[in-house]
Motif scaffolding. Sequence first.
Motif, PDB file in Angstrom:
ATOM      1  N   TRP A 129       0.725  -1.143  -0.025  1.00 41.48           N
ATOM      2  CA  TRP A 129       0.163  -0.008   0.129  1.00 41.48           C
ATOM      3  C   TRP A 129       0.671   1.102  -0.065  1.00 41.48           C
ATOM      4  N   ASP A 130       2.101   0.993  -0.417  1.00 39.81           N
ATOM      5  CA  ASP A 130       3.019   2.542  -0.424  1.00 39.81           C
ATOM      6  C   ASP A 130       2.830   2.954  -1.605  1.00 39.81           C
ATOM      7  N   ALA A 131       2.248   3.992  -1.632  1.00 39.67           N
ATOM      8  CA  ALA A 131       1.925   5.035  -3.093  1.00 39.67           C
ATOM      9  C   ALA A 131       3.266   5.443  -3.514  1.00 39.67           C
ATOM     10  N   GLU A 132       3.982   5.848  -2.622  1.00 35.57           N
ATOM     11  CA  GLU A 132       5.199   6.557  -3.225  1.00 35.57           C
ATOM     12  C   GLU A 132       6.304   5.480  -3.986  1.00 35.57           C
ATOM     13  N   LEU A 133       6.089   4.157  -3.332  1.00 31.86           N
ATOM     14  CA  LEU A 133       7.236   3.312  -4.193  1.00 31.86           C
ATOM     15  C   LEU A 133       6.495   2.748  -5.433  1.00 31.86           C
ATOM     16  N   ARG A 134       5.268   2.899  -5.500  1.00 33.10           N
ATOM     17  CA  ARG A 134       4.692   2.460  -6.882  1.00 33.10           C
ATOM     18  C   ARG A 134       4.846   3.677  -7.631  1.00 33.10           C
ATOM     19  N   GLU A 135       4.732   4.831  -7.434  1.00 29.05           N
ATOM     20  CA  GLU A 135       4.974   5.977  -8.133  1.00 29.05           C
ATOM     21  C   GLU A 135       6.280   5.939  -8.736  1.00 29.05           C
ATOM     22  N   LEU A 136       7.385   5.527  -7.802  1.00 26.36           N
ATOM     23  CA  LEU A 136       8.837   5.627  -8.301  1.00 26.36           C
ATOM     24  C   LEU A 136       9.101   4.521  -9.196  1.00 26.36           C
ATOM     25  N   ARG A 137       8.343   3.274  -8.851  1.00 31.79           N
ATOM     26  CA  ARG A 137       8.533   2.145  -9.889  1.00 31.79           C
ATOM     27  C   ARG A 137       8.136   2.659 -11.132  1.00 31.79           C
ATOM     28  N   SER A 138       6.862   3.305 -11.403  1.00 34.20           N
ATOM     29  CA  SER A 138       6.156   3.646 -12.329  1.00 34.20           C
ATOM     30  C   SER A 138       7.236   4.629 -13.337  1.00 34.20           C
ATOM     31  N   GLU A 139       8.048   5.366 -12.687  1.00 34.43           N
ATOM     32  CA  GLU A 139       8.974   6.353 -13.217  1.00 34.43           C
ATOM     33  C   GLU A 139       9.971   5.231 -13.919  1.00 34.43           C
ATOM     34  N   CYS A 140      10.456   4.253 -13.280  1.00 33.40           N
ATOM     35  CA  CYS A 140      11.190   3.279 -13.880  1.00 33.40           C
ATOM     36  C   CYS A 140      10.782   2.628 -15.038  1.00 33.40           C
ATOM     37  N   TYR A 141       9.619   2.153 -14.926  1.00 31.39           N
ATOM     38  CA  TYR A 141       8.766   1.783 -16.213  1.00 31.39           C
ATOM     39  C   TYR A 141       8.591   2.681 -17.318  1.00 31.39           C
ATOM     40  N   ILE A 142       8.429   4.021 -17.224  1.00 27.66           N
ATOM     41  CA  ILE A 142       8.306   4.748 -18.233  1.00 27.66           C
ATOM     42  C   ILE A 142       9.819   4.801 -18.769  1.00 27.66           C
ATOM     43  N   GLN A 143      10.733   4.854 -18.040  1.00 26.61           N
ATOM     44  CA  GLN A 143      12.219   5.010 -18.541  1.00 26.61           C
ATOM     45  C   GLN A 143      12.619   3.897 -19.566  1.00 26.61           C
ATOM     46  N   GLY A 144      11.942   2.751 -19.047  1.00 24.76           N
ATOM     47  CA  GLY A 144      12.317   1.544 -19.811  1.00 24.76           C
ATOM     48  C   GLY A 144      11.279   1.163 -20.873  1.00 24.76           C
ATOM     49  N   GLY A 145      10.397   2.125 -21.243  1.00 21.54           N
ATOM     50  CA  GLY A 145       9.253   1.992 -22.112  1.00 21.54           C
ATOM     51  C   GLY A 145       8.286   1.168 -21.937  1.00 21.54           C
ATOM     52  N   GLU A 146       8.242   0.644 -20.526  1.00 23.12           N
ATOM     53  CA  GLU A 146       7.001  -0.377 -20.353  1.00 23.12           C
ATOM     54  C   GLU A 146       5.876   0.417 -19.681  1.00 23.12           C
ATOM     55  N   LEU A 147       5.321   1.275 -20.781  1.00 28.07           N
ATOM     56  CA  LEU A 147       4.163   2.365 -20.066  1.00 28.07           C
ATOM     57  C   LEU A 147       2.951   1.626 -19.631  1.00 28.07           C
ATOM     58  N   GLY A 148       2.524   0.408 -20.292  1.00 28.85           N
ATOM     59  CA  GLY A 148       1.393  -0.286 -19.424  1.00 28.85           C
ATOM     60  C   GLY A 148       1.455  -0.513 -18.135  1.00 28.85           C
ATOM     61  N   LYS A 149       2.678  -1.145 -17.856  1.00 33.12           N
ATOM     62  CA  LYS A 149       3.031  -1.534 -16.292  1.00 33.12           C
ATOM     63  C   LYS A 149       3.201  -0.041 -15.429  1.00 33.12           C
ATOM     64  N   ALA A 150       3.494   1.057 -15.934  1.00 36.89           N
ATOM     65  CA  ALA A 150       3.555   2.398 -15.599  1.00 36.89           C
ATOM     66  C   ALA A 150       2.456   2.675 -15.037  1.00 36.89           C
ATOM     67  N   ILE A 151       1.231   2.480 -16.096  1.00 36.55           N
ATOM     68  CA  ILE A 151      -0.211   2.985 -15.866  1.00 36.55           C
ATOM     69  C   ILE A 151      -0.862   1.940 -14.718  1.00 36.55           C
ATOM     70  N   SER A 152      -0.425   1.007 -14.632  1.00 31.85           N
ATOM     71  CA  SER A 152      -1.020   0.001 -13.496  1.00 31.85           C
ATOM     72  C   SER A 152      -0.582   0.464 -12.240  1.00 31.85           C
ATOM     73  N   ASP A 153       0.646   0.672 -12.099  1.00 35.57           N
ATOM     74  CA  ASP A 153       1.270   1.313 -10.775  1.00 35.57           C
ATOM     75  C   ASP A 153       0.695   2.585 -10.421  1.00 35.57           C
ATOM     76  N   LEU A 154       0.477   3.597 -11.351  1.00 39.48           N
ATOM     77  CA  LEU A 154       0.056   4.889 -11.205  1.00 39.48           C
ATOM     78  C   LEU A 154      -1.545   4.560 -10.550  1.00 39.48           C
ATOM     79  N   LYS A 155      -2.176   3.880 -11.197  1.00 39.68           N
ATOM     80  CA  LYS A 155      -3.586   3.679 -11.081  1.00 39.68           C
ATOM     81  C   LYS A 155      -3.742   3.357  -9.493  1.00 39.68           C
ATOM     82  N   VAL A 156      -2.877   2.278  -9.233  1.00 38.83           N
ATOM     83  CA  VAL A 156      -2.895   1.912  -7.670  1.00 38.83           C
ATOM     84  C   VAL A 156      -2.461   3.142  -6.971  1.00 38.83           C
ATOM     85  N   ALA A 157      -1.454   3.723  -7.347  1.00 39.47           N
ATOM     86  CA  ALA A 157      -1.078   5.017  -6.347  1.00 39.47           C
ATOM     87  C   ALA A 157      -2.077   6.024  -6.115  1.00 39.47           C
ATOM     88  N   SER A 158      -3.086   6.251  -7.428  1.00 34.44           N
ATOM     89  CA  SER A 158      -4.075   7.058  -7.383  1.00 34.44           C
ATOM     90  C   SER A 158      -5.055   6.865  -6.312  1.00 34.44           C
TER      91      SER A 158
END
Length: 447
Positions: A129-158
């Motif tokens: 339930w750590d929103a900040e960890l998920r937001e940070l991981r979403s940034e890693c996914y974005i940098q790696g081009g895994e945008l679908g995974k980034a969206i999943s993390d950000l939706k949970v964080a929201s």
Amino acid sequence: MFTVFPLDGDPDNYIAYYRRATAYLAMGKSKAAIPDLSRVIELKPDFTSARLQRGHLLLKQGKLDEAEEDFKKVLKSNPSDQEEKEATAQLMKSDEMQRMRAQALAAYSQHDYQSAETFLSVAIEVCVWDAELRELRSECYIQGGELGKAISDLKVASKLKNDNTEAFYKVSTIYYKLGDHEMSLSEIRECLKLDPDHKACFSHYKQVKKLNKQILSAEALIQEGSYADAINKYESITKTEPNVPYYSELVKERVCHCLSKNQQAAEAIEVCTEFLQLQPTHVRALKDRAEALLMEEQYEEAIRDYETAQQNSDNDQEIREGLDRAQKLLKQSKKKDYYKILGIKRTAKKQEIIKAYRKLAQQWHPDNFQNEEEKKKAEKRFIDIASAKEVLTDPDLRRRFDAGEDPLDPENQQGGGGGQHFHRWNQWQGFNPFGSGGGFNFKFNFN
């Protein structure tokens, strides 16, 4: 189903608070349980079960320092063997999560996004339930081009963090870059619901709304068959959004479709080819180019496009029918081609057909020839010209011919022995369309 009652009547009853916290947990309302557990601990500091419960929840939220404090106090409060074992295990787990978080932050600061994502994933398995960890991981996914995974993390964080406008904004921008303008619009509206004055969200909302309106309008024009207007509308999109590659590709694909539908064959082939160089297996574009190639009588190339489309689609009836038609037209082109006989394109209108027919009929009228050999040649040519006119000015016959069937071929008539549309030279006699006299008179008209 649990019913949770207020405790205003007995604010110091720690057992009642604990029972309500337990009910909240059973209902999946962990956030609501924490204040009740905290009140229990405030009223009875040595209630180790409440401390363990709160420690578990704080650990899941990623509040590691607070969780460790609860587990340490449990160990100091003369716990049962089971409680001591559980607190010790959770304390070790919390220490490990501290290390994972530190290593993730260090890797991220060094732009080692893959390593950071690995450390964060381990931490999130525990701190779910750590929103900040998920937001940070979403940034890693974005940098790696895994945008679908980034969206999943950000939706949970929201959902984990109240009023998380930043998560909604990021999700919207990712959808926008992926070309899902409708989802982008939906997410940015959620941001504005939380903060109507959010500058970044409002600016992005205006951009997405304008783009979405243009696309919907262009698609409506296509549905109406207004292909030229649809092309203009789609081309205006490149001015609205010149920087995201998806939309320039979308414009090419839809203009390709419109040109093909509008029977602008040469232009369609050019635009479709440009798009297919970017996406060689795009089924709709392959079908559109194949149709344009058929109009240009490039049958073998059309067959190749249909075959490629078939390899990249699941049981598409339109492709099967198109491929069958292209193969028939290729076979037909090696025999009699009424369009070539009149020297017109397959897209010619009725008036163009009649004009070409009249010109050729005058040129090849048998009365114009005295030499017997030339007259026989003219008779044959004249019958072909008349046949071409008959087929191409009759909507049903033309449709059959365009589908790859020669409606005047005796083999295609019922019973295989000729029919009402098959004529020999002497069957055309009876009316002279030119009024020139002579022995050759014909029964067809020029209308």
